[in-house]
Design a protein around this motif. Structure first.
Motif, PDB file in Angstrom:
ATOM      1  N   PHE A   1     107.498  91.306  17.054  1.00 43.91           N
ATOM      2  CA  PHE A   1     106.278  90.992  16.308  1.00 43.91           C
ATOM      3  C   PHE A   1     105.894  92.141  15.374  1.00 43.91           C
ATOM      4  N   GLN A   2     106.165  93.367  15.796  1.00 45.03           N
ATOM      5  CA  GLN A   2     105.874  94.519  14.943  1.00 45.03           C
ATOM      6  C   GLN A   2     106.792  94.562  13.721  1.00 45.03           C
ATOM      7  N   ALA A   3     107.918  93.862  13.789  1.00 43.92           N
ATOM      8  CA  ALA A   3     108.843  93.815  12.654  1.00 43.92           C
ATOM      9  C   ALA A   3     108.438  92.781  11.612  1.00 43.92           C
ATOM     10  N   ILE A   4     107.581  91.840  11.978  1.00 41.02           N
ATOM     11  CA  ILE A   4     107.270  90.716  11.089  1.00 41.02           C
ATOM     12  C   ILE A   4     106.646  91.150   9.762  1.00 41.02           C
ATOM     13  N   PRO A   5     105.602  92.007   9.746  1.00 35.62           N
ATOM     14  CA  PRO A   5     104.980  92.322   8.457  1.00 35.62           C
ATOM     15  C   PRO A   5     105.955  92.876   7.432  1.00 35.62           C
ATOM     16  N   GLY A   6     106.856  93.740   7.841  1.00 34.58           N
ATOM     17  CA  GLY A   6     107.814  94.313   6.903  1.00 34.58           C
ATOM     18  C   GLY A   6     108.774  93.284   6.345  1.00 34.58           C
ATOM     19  N   ILE A   7     109.341  92.459   7.225  1.00 33.33           N
ATOM     20  CA  ILE A   7     110.272  91.432   6.764  1.00 33.33           C
ATOM     21  C   ILE A   7     109.547  90.409   5.901  1.00 33.33           C
ATOM     22  N   ARG A   8     108.338  90.066   6.274  1.00 29.80           N
ATOM     23  CA  ARG A   8     107.533  89.111   5.492  1.00 29.80           C
ATOM     24  C   ARG A   8     107.232  89.647   4.099  1.00 29.80           C
TER      25      ARG A   8
ATOM     26  N   ALA B   1     114.175  94.373  -0.787  1.00 28.54           N
ATOM     27  CA  ALA B   1     113.867  95.585  -1.549  1.00 28.54           C
ATOM     28  C   ALA B   1     114.845  96.709  -1.270  1.00 28.54           C
ATOM     29  N   TYR B   2     115.291  96.821  -0.020  1.00 28.74           N
ATOM     30  CA  TYR B   2     116.132  97.955   0.377  1.00 28.74           C
ATOM     31  C   TYR B   2     117.554  97.547   0.746  1.00 28.74           C
ATOM     32  N   GLY B   3     117.869  96.276   0.602  1.00 25.92           N
ATOM     33  CA  GLY B   3     119.230  95.825   0.900  1.00 25.92           C
ATOM     34  C   GLY B   3     119.588  95.953   2.367  1.00 25.92           C
ATOM     35  N   LEU B   4     118.637  95.682   3.247  1.00 27.45           N
ATOM     36  CA  LEU B   4     118.887  95.796   4.682  1.00 27.45           C
ATOM     37  C   LEU B   4     119.771  94.648   5.164  1.00 27.45           C
ATOM     38  N   THR B   5     120.683  94.957   6.063  1.00 23.91           N
ATOM     39  CA  THR B   5     121.552  93.951   6.659  1.00 23.91           C
ATOM     40  C   THR B   5     120.939  93.444   7.959  1.00 23.91           C
ATOM     41  N   ASP B   6     121.523  92.399   8.508  1.00 35.93           N
ATOM     42  CA  ASP B   6     121.061  91.894   9.802  1.00 35.93           C
ATOM     43  C   ASP B   6     121.159  92.968  10.882  1.00 35.93           C
ATOM     44  N   ARG B   7     122.160  93.815  10.780  1.00 37.79           N
ATOM     45  CA  ARG B   7     122.310  94.892  11.764  1.00 37.79           C
ATOM     46  C   ARG B   7     121.088  95.799  11.757  1.00 37.79           C
ATOM     47  N   GLU B   8     120.583  96.090  10.559  1.00 34.34           N
ATOM     48  CA  GLU B   8     119.419  96.977  10.448  1.00 34.34           C
ATOM     49  C   GLU B   8     118.120  96.268  10.835  1.00 34.34           C
ATOM     50  N   ILE B   9     118.037  94.970  10.547  1.00 35.26           N
ATOM     51  CA  ILE B   9     116.861  94.222  10.986  1.00 35.26           C
ATOM     52  C   ILE B   9     116.812  94.179  12.511  1.00 35.26           C
ATOM     53  N   ALA B  10     117.961  93.981  13.139  1.00 38.14           N
ATOM     54  CA  ALA B  10     118.008  93.946  14.602  1.00 38.14           C
ATOM     55  C   ALA B  10     117.530  95.265  15.204  1.00 38.14           C
ATOM     56  N   ILE B  11     117.881  96.390  14.595  1.00 36.05           N
ATOM     57  CA  ILE B  11     117.493  97.694  15.155  1.00 36.05           C
ATOM     58  C   ILE B  11     115.990  97.903  15.057  1.00 36.05           C
TER      59      ILE B  11
ATOM     60  N   HIS C   1      95.555 102.569  10.374  1.00 38.41           N
ATOM     61  CA  HIS C   1      96.428 102.543   9.198  1.00 38.41           C
ATOM     62  C   HIS C   1      96.643 101.088   8.773  1.00 38.41           C
ATOM     63  N   PRO C   2      96.722 100.817   7.470  1.00 41.73           N
ATOM     64  CA  PRO C   2      96.895  99.426   7.016  1.00 41.73           C
ATOM     65  C   PRO C   2      98.070  98.703   7.656  1.00 41.73           C
ATOM     66  N   ALA C   3      99.165  99.406   7.890  1.00 39.85           N
ATOM     67  CA  ALA C   3     100.329  98.766   8.511  1.00 39.85           C
ATOM     68  C   ALA C   3     100.024  98.333   9.938  1.00 39.85           C
ATOM     69  N   GLN C   4      99.315  99.183  10.673  1.00 42.35           N
ATOM     70  CA  GLN C   4      98.988  98.847  12.055  1.00 42.35           C
ATOM     71  C   GLN C   4      97.962  97.713  12.121  1.00 42.35           C
ATOM     72  N   LEU C   5      97.050  97.681  11.189  1.00 43.19           N
ATOM     73  CA  LEU C   5      96.083  96.592  11.146  1.00 43.19           C
ATOM     74  C   LEU C   5      96.765  95.259  10.854  1.00 43.19           C
ATOM     75  N   GLU C   6      97.784  95.299  10.002  1.00 43.82           N
ATOM     76  CA  GLU C   6      98.527  94.073   9.689  1.00 43.82           C
ATOM     77  C   GLU C   6      99.354  93.620  10.892  1.00 43.82           C
ATOM     78  N   ILE C   7      99.887  94.564  11.651  1.00 39.87           N
ATOM     79  CA  ILE C   7     100.665  94.221  12.841  1.00 39.87           C
ATOM     80  C   ILE C   7      99.803  93.489  13.863  1.00 39.87           C
TER      81      ILE C   7
ATOM     82  N   GLU D   1     109.393  82.170   7.888  1.00 44.62           N
ATOM     83  CA  GLU D   1     110.690  82.596   7.379  1.00 44.62           C
ATOM     84  C   GLU D   1     111.047  83.989   7.876  1.00 44.62           C
ATOM     85  N   ALA D   2     110.048  84.855   8.004  1.00 42.36           N
ATOM     86  CA  ALA D   2     110.305  86.202   8.528  1.00 42.36           C
ATOM     87  C   ALA D   2     110.805  86.130   9.961  1.00 42.36           C
ATOM     88  N   VAL D   3     110.193  85.270  10.770  1.00 41.64           N
ATOM     89  CA  VAL D   3     110.620  85.113  12.159  1.00 41.64           C
ATOM     90  C   VAL D   3     112.046  84.583  12.221  1.00 41.64           C
TER      91      VAL D   3
END
Length: 331
Positions: free
Chosen positions: A51-58, A64-74, A159-165, A219-221
């Motif tokens: 769930f903490q990963a959702i805001p960034g992927i969304r 933006a950074y060309g992340l692969t599935d391997r990096e999303i999983a981490i 922090h805005p990121a934590q509030l969004e999480i 879609e992020a999920v």
């Protein structure tokens, strides 16, 4: 109201009891299975990482950074510091331009024994990237960088990121944001406590994203869980129960420190959460496989894999069988 979930015997004498609570919810979000108290309040700890990963992927960090599935999983991982984990972390830093010095998680040695011993033999030292939560931290940092939020202080609850999480978690768990209890996790980031029924609801939506009303979140999920299934060992490690469960594309699963566990079943449209009161995680596999067997889960390969990788035998230091564990709860 906690009930005995697992008994441990040495020879034929009962030695330990592990008590706790289990909750399973259906597609209507109503409690379908309950052992103990479905409203038991539990900190998510690392079970909250998907769930903490959702805001960034969304927000689009993958593109933006060309992340692969391997990096999303981490980003969802409680990694063990194995070589493939560290390779993924290094790639994450290269893609995002983030540095180890940006992390606030403590310097650590890998949790994986062989990896830790190798570093010590080679006169290496503790590093922040070895911390089992470093992937989660880099995920939050990359979101901050994309949004133009300050990197410094990203761990602050305001922090805005934590509030969004926490806003995202509240939506997934179908719980008022102001009723979610807060704390600070071992890694330094905010951590959240919810009743098990709401944790199970949030996990249900990981397996069944069609239940999520917001399209971007949905879609992020889908991206996050697809990455977890593509690289299950990146989410946890070699021969870990999370990795074993994620080898089954019908299951989304993640555990957290102090005995909390969440998993969900796509086809069956069920979400589960359980808490072992004494904080142990050694019983996770026994509890999960008992749940799967009791609901007559039809993927027998997954059940067999769990039994093979996590036998109920208790062995002494020389590997001799000296006892056994068994799940004793009834859904």
């Amino acid at each position: 109201m906690e009930q005995v979930l697992v008994e441990e015997y040495r020879n034929e004498t009962l030695e330990c009891l592990h008590r706790g609570h289990i909750c399973g919810v259906g597609i209507d979000r109503k409690v379908k299975y309950e052992v103990g108290d479905a409203d038991y309040l539990a900190f998510l700890r690392s079970a909250g990482k998907p769930f903490q990963a959702i805001p960034g992927i969304r927000a689009g960090i993958q593109e933006a950074y060309g992340l692969t599935d391997r990096e999303i999983a981490i980003m969802t991982a409680s990694h063990r510091g194995e070589s493939f984990h560290m390779d993924t972390i290094q790639r994450f830093m290269q893609h995002t331009g983030l540095a180890e010095s940006n992390l606030v998680c403590a310097e650590s040695y890998p949790m994986h024994r062989a990896s830790r011993e190798k570093i010590i033999r080679e006169q290496g030292h503790e590093r922040r990237i070895y911390h089992n939560c470093s992937g989660k931290h880099f995920g939050v940092l990359s979101y901050c960088k994309l949004m133009g939020y300050p990197l410094e202080g990203y761990e602050d609850p305001n922090h805005p990121a934590q509030l969004e999480i926490v806003k995202t978690l509240a939506m997934m768990a179908e719980m008022p944001e102001d009723q979610i209890a807060r704390g600070i996790d071992g890694c330094g980031l905010p951590v959240f406590a919810l009743p098990l029924r709401h944790i199970a609801t949030a996990y249900l939506k990981l397996a069944c994203p069609e239940l999520i009303e917001d399209e971007k979140t949905r879609e992020a999920v889908r991206k996050i869980t697809a990455a977890m299934h593509a690289y299950p060992e990146n989410v946890s490690g070699t021969n870990r129960i999370c990795s074993t469960l994620l080898m089954d594309n019908n299951i989304v699963a993640k555990g957290g420190f102090k005995g909390i566990y969440g998993f969900s079943l796509r086809k069956e449209q069920l979400g589960f959460a359980f808490k072992i009161i004494d904080g142990s995680d050694e019983e996770w596999a026994h509890i999960v496989v008992s749940i799967l067997e009791q609901i007559q889960y039809d993927n027998k390969e997954t059940i067999q894999r769990i039994h093979e990788q996590f036998p109920t035998d208790i062995r002494n230091d020389e590997g001799k069988i000296v006892g056994y564990s068994k799940g004793v709860f009834v859904l």
